[in-house]
Design an enzyme around this catalytic site. Structure first.
Site, PDB file in Angstrom:
ATOM      1  N   GLU A  33       0.820  -1.211   0.000  1.00  0.00           N
ATOM      2  CA  GLU A  33       0.000   0.000   0.000  1.00  0.00           C
ATOM      3  C   GLU A  33       0.857   1.266   0.000  1.00  0.00           C
ATOM      4  OE1 GLU A  33      -2.113  -3.441   1.756  1.00  0.00           O
ATOM      5  OE2 GLU A  33      -0.221  -2.442   2.238  1.00  0.00           O
ATOM      6  N   ASN A  35       3.878   1.464  -1.168  1.00  0.00           N
ATOM      7  CA  ASN A  35       4.497   1.552  -2.493  1.00  0.00           C
ATOM      8  C   ASN A  35       3.575   2.286  -3.465  1.00  0.00           C
ATOM      9  OD1 ASN A  35       6.622  -0.008  -1.538  1.00  0.00           O
ATOM     10  ND2 ASN A  35       5.911  -1.894  -2.514  1.00  0.00           N
ATOM     11  N   ARG A 178      -0.891 -13.691  -1.117  1.00  0.00           N
ATOM     12  CA  ARG A 178       0.370 -14.156  -0.557  1.00  0.00           C
ATOM     13  C   ARG A 178       0.142 -15.501   0.122  1.00  0.00           C
ATOM     14  NH1 ARG A 178       1.752 -10.833  -3.478  1.00  0.00           N
ATOM     15  NH2 ARG A 178       3.106  -9.002  -3.131  1.00  0.00           N
ATOM     16  N   SER A 204      -3.631 -10.388 -10.805  1.00  0.00           N
ATOM     17  CA  SER A 204      -2.903 -11.119 -11.839  1.00  0.00           C
ATOM     18  C   SER A 204      -3.835 -12.218 -12.345  1.00  0.00           C
ATOM     19  CB  SER A 204      -1.615 -11.702 -11.273  1.00  0.00           C
ATOM     20  OG  SER A 204      -1.899 -12.589 -10.203  1.00  0.00           O
ATOM     21  N   ALA A 248      -1.270  -6.123 -19.980  1.00  0.00           N
ATOM     22  CA  ALA A 248      -2.434  -6.087 -19.091  1.00  0.00           C
ATOM     23  C   ALA A 248      -3.701  -5.933 -19.906  1.00  0.00           C
ATOM     24  CB  ALA A 248      -2.310  -4.934 -18.097  1.00  0.00           C
ATOM     25  N   ASP A 274       2.788  -3.041  -7.750  1.00  0.00           N
ATOM     26  CA  ASP A 274       2.343  -1.839  -7.036  1.00  0.00           C
ATOM     27  C   ASP A 274       2.528  -0.600  -7.901  1.00  0.00           C
ATOM     28  OD1 ASP A 274       1.847  -3.467  -4.813  1.00  0.00           O
ATOM     29  OD2 ASP A 274       3.893  -3.198  -4.075  1.00  0.00           O
TER      30      ASP A 274
END
Length: 332
Positions: A33, A35, A178, A204, A248, A274
């Site tokens: 966050e 970042n 994660r 992703s 993307a 990020d």
């Protein structure tokens, strides 16, 4: 202020080789966050970060670094009973970095809903700041990392989303799964609930299935367009899928749009996601269309890949055009 975000920011130690062999380490800070917050601040947007750090020198480094980067830290709290978290980065092979976390019981994992609510209420009172494009849109940015840290952190995120919905603040959600923090079943139980609330859902391609509505046809789960369609029908405003070196794709009710990645020499992939989010939200705040949002996102992501560190390579607005320069160009 235009953007509010919160989560755990840790002190990072980045080695120059295998940890077991010793050597030197560079000291900085890292957190998904924060970042994003630094990336937005460098692009000219007023942004604030809230979170808990320990009442220690590591916590002071976190707050001092964010403040130096132009991020508002009035919502930061000090926890006298828990330390600031630590993350170690170990370069093991060219392009391969191992990450070691020391965050169990950290101050960041103990962030309280009351603290976040106070900080978010102050953000609301401050009104919508005008970003580089003059657009008074306000955004709450969250990631799945915070949800995975603890039930307290998860409750704080839910309360922030409730307040955002009540006050016409857009919700940006980066799944950021994660596996060391929670299982896919645990993550899916939360993301299925959170994804329909997101005005901008970012993931992703391998994270997107965590968000799919329960009962989604198993065979269709392999089709990205069908996944996105299901999420849009469930309530997500738009779905942005990060594809790494393949670029993307953004999906909206008006259709889908793909952009290729920017080609740069890869130095360090850490923080690229990020930086991508910061670029996308920056263009959104500028009032840009989907194509321009994706273009800026892959541009800021490329800057991150081309530099070492979580956030250090994030570009300023004036630097966005540098990727178009010929190799060997000296910018004076």
């Amino acid at each position: 202020m235009s953007v509010f975000t919160f989560g755990e920011t840790m002190v990072s130690l980045r080695g120059d080789g295998q940890l077991k062999l010793g050597g030197t380490m560079a000291v900085s800070v890292a957190g998904a966050e924060s970042n994003v917050a630094i990336g937005l601040a460098r692009l000219g947007h007023p942004v604030c970060w809230a979170g808990a750090v320990g009442a220690d020198e590591a916590g002071e480094l976190v707050v001092r670094t964010l403040r130096a980067e132009g991020v508002g830290v009035e919502g930061a709290t000090r926890d006298d009973a828990a330390p600031t978290g630590l993350v170690l980065f170990e370069p093991r092979l060219p392009g391969v970095t191992r990450v070691h976390y020391y965050r169990a019981g950290s101050a960041g994992s103990r962030v309280a809903a009351d603290d976040v609510e106070r900080a978010f209420t102050a953000f609301l009172r401050a009104g919508a700041g005008e970003g580089a494009g003059g657009d008074p849109v306000r955004v709450l940015h969250l990631t799945g990392i915070t949800a995975a840290l603890s039930s307290a952190a998860r409750s704080a995120a839910v309360r922030a989303m409730e307040l955002a919905s009540e006050h016409d603040v857009l919700i940006s959600l980066d799944v950021n799964y994660r596996s060391r923090l929670w299982s896919t079943d645990e993550a899916s139980a939360v993301m299925r609930d959170w994804a329909p609330r997101a005005d901008v859902l970012i993931a992703s391609d391998d994270e997107l299935p965590l968000c799919l509505p329960e009962g989604f046809a198993e065979g269709a789960a392999e089709d990205p367009a069908l996944r996105a369609e299901a999420l849009l029908e469930a309530g997500a405003g738009e779905v942005v899928v990060k594809l790494g070196a393949a670029g993307a794709t953004a999906y909206t009710l008006q259709g889908e749009l793909h952009v290729p990645a920017r080609t740069v020499p890869a130095v360090d992939p850490v923080g690229a996601g990020d930086a991508f989010v910061a670029g996308y939200l920056s263009a959104l705040l500028d009032g840009s269309d989907t194509a321009a949002r994706l273009d800026r996102a892959v541009t800021t992501g490329a800057f991150a890949v081309a530099a070492s560190g979580d956030w250090e390579g994030a570009p300023t607005r004036a630097e966005l055009g540098l990727l178009a320069a010929e190799p060997g160009t000296v910018v004076r």
